[in-house]
Write an enzyme that holds these catalytic residues in place. Structure first.
Site, short mmCIF file in Angstrom:
data_model
loop_
_atom_site.label_atom_id
_atom_site.label_comp_id
_atom_site.label_asym_id
_atom_site.label_seq_id
_atom_site.Cartn_x
_atom_site.Cartn_y
_atom_site.Cartn_z
N SER A 1 35.74 -8.52 -41.81
CA SER A 1 34.69 -9.47 -42.14
C SER A 1 34.95 -10.86 -41.56
CB SER A 1 34.53 -9.52 -43.66
OG SER A 1 33.40 -10.24 -44.05
N ASP B 1 29.13 -14.00 -40.07
CA ASP B 1 30.57 -13.74 -40.05
C ASP B 1 30.86 -12.60 -39.09
OD1 ASP B 1 29.51 -11.68 -41.55
OD2 ASP B 1 31.13 -11.63 -43.01
N ASP C 1 31.48 -9.41 -39.19
CA ASP C 1 30.80 -8.11 -39.23
C ASP C 1 29.31 -8.26 -39.55
OD1 ASP C 1 31.19 -8.76 -41.94
OD2 ASP C 1 31.35 -6.67 -42.53
N ASP D 1 27.45 -9.31 -42.09
CA ASP D 1 26.79 -9.07 -43.37
C ASP D 1 26.69 -10.34 -44.20
OD1 ASP D 1 29.41 -9.38 -44.17
OD2 ASP D 1 29.51 -7.52 -45.34
#
Length: 432
Positions: A94, A228, A230, A232
């Protein structure tokens, strides 16, 4: 738990999160979940392909078929797994630096339940190796993007008049974000779009808002979005302000209520939400449920109550009338379409929100069990009585470090400081 935290398994890549551990995760899926097929994707970290293929190896040895997506965002992977009725596995840490990595598992359209995480941990620590008589198949797939973009048919993606920028954090959405913004904001400016395996989240993205803030000011943009690693998570900035996840939930909830499209006139936030934001929601006639920190807890509450808007102040936004998982890019596009329709800036649309003073400190080198010490509990109750109802007080042990995080918010800043000092002193006292 030993391996799983609030958002899957996470740790130093190839040190704590090794190929051997990833192999065992792949193996564990057979006895714990028994899927026929799994879908694996990863972000732009240098270690993601090795860890993803290690999971694939363990799963195939156990007789599970594997579809491999390569670089993909977490919401793209989660959506593709749902469409294909398969277990989804995302290799990402993340917002963390490239030295870390992690494993997120999507099962039955949500992140893995705690009881299944415990069973996977037990298998990881066992000596068992599963060898199926029939080896699972492996196939690369190339229709993840096409499948994902169909979601955007739900949004009125007319071109916006606003001048915007966006920061892809040198992460997983650097390609897909450009395709989307080229449609809705063709003159937009992208940064954080040169991943090299080592620079994910490095000085860019939602954890480093100075980069998108600088872009907005330098190019005189109306506002900018930051994702960010990833993709999400979403944060928003303009010339003068930062709008966190709670603000984004507020704006979308306010819009849907005005259209009579907000189920039960209610949203879901976390216990970290600023009391001023909660007061602003109440003033609009919008109720709220507060959950523990973690987007899986937010989603669980939304599903139980039949709600469609929820999120965390950190920027995880859940819009279940559009997609079943958190999606920073889809949330950004949806919010941009709302502001374009209303012809209003974020500052204009949130002018009635007055946040309370809020402060978070780390109390290092203390036992995480200190928050359960009778003396700490008693003092906490006294502080809560002093602060009253319109306040926030949260004591949380860190999931990765030997420290406790203390957050306090109240409309009176002097009471915030008094509460912080009182609780810090008692926690340090019981640790002497």
């Amino acid at each position: 738990m030993k391996y799983f935290g609030t958002d899957g398994i996470r740790g130093k890549a190839l040190v704590k999160l090794t190929p051997e551990l990833a192999f065992k995760v792949g193996q564990s899926l057979k006895p714990v979940i028994n899927p026929k097929m799994i879908i694996i994707g990863g972000d732009t970290r240098q270690s993601s392909p090795l860890l993803g293929l290690s999971i694939a190896n363990g799963a195939m040895l156990a007789g599970i078929d594997v579809l491999y997506c390569g670089i993909t965002s977490t919401p793209m992977l989660a959506h593709y797994a749902k469409v294909n009725h398969a277990l989804g596995i995302m290799i990402t840490a993340s917002h963390n630096p490239f030295t870390d990595n992690g494993i997120k598992i999507f099962h039955n359209e949500t992140k893995l339940a705690n009881n299944l995480e415990i069973k996977i941990e037990d298998f990881i620590d066992s000596n068992e190796i599963i060898k199926s008589p029939t080896y699972g198949s492996f196939r690369f797939v190339d229709d993840v993007e096409e499948t994902y973009l169909k979601l955007y048919n739900q949004i009125n993606m007319t071109q916006t008049k606003f001048k915007v920028g966006y920061d892809s954090a040198n992460g997983a959405n650097y390609l897909i974000a450009k395709k989307v913004f080229d449609v809705i904001a063709p003159n937009s400016i992208q940064i954080g779009n040169t991943p090299d395996g080592l620079n994910i989240n490095k000085g860019v993205g939602s954890m480093h808002l100075e980069s998108i803030s600088s872009l907005v000011k330098t190019h005189h943009l109306d506002f900018g979005f930051a994702f960010d690693g990833d993709a999400d998570r979403l944060n928003l900035v303009d010339q003068n302000h930062i709008y966190d996840g709670d603000f984004i939930v507020y704006m979308i909830g306010k819009y849907l209520k005005s259209k009579n499209q907000l189920p039960n006139n209610k949203v879901v936030l976390t216990k970290m939400s600023n009391p001023g934001m909660l007061e602003a929601l109440s003033n609009l006639g919008i109720g709220y449920t507060l959950t523990d920190v973690g987007d899986k807890y937010v989603l669980d509450a939304m599903l139980k109550e039949g709600l469609v808007v929820g999120g965390e102040s950190s920027g995880h936004i859940l819009l279940t009338h559009l997609i079943h998982s958190g999606d920073g890019l889809l949330a950004a596009t949806y919010l941009l379409s709302i502001l374009t329709e209303l012809n209003m800036t974020p500052e204009e649309y949130t002018k009635e929100v007055k946040l309370y003073p809020l402060k978070t400190i780390n109390i290092p080198n203390v036992s995480k069990d200190s928050i359960n010490h009778p003396k700490v509990i008693n003092v906490k109750e006294e502080v809560l009585e002093m602060l009253g109802d319109k306040s926030l007080l949260l004591l949380r042990p860190s999931g990765t470090e030997p420290l406790i995080r203390l957050t306090v918010s109240h409309e009176n800043s002097s009471l915030v400081e008094k509460a912080i000092e009182t609780l810090r002193n008692v926690i340090e006292e019981v640790n002497r």
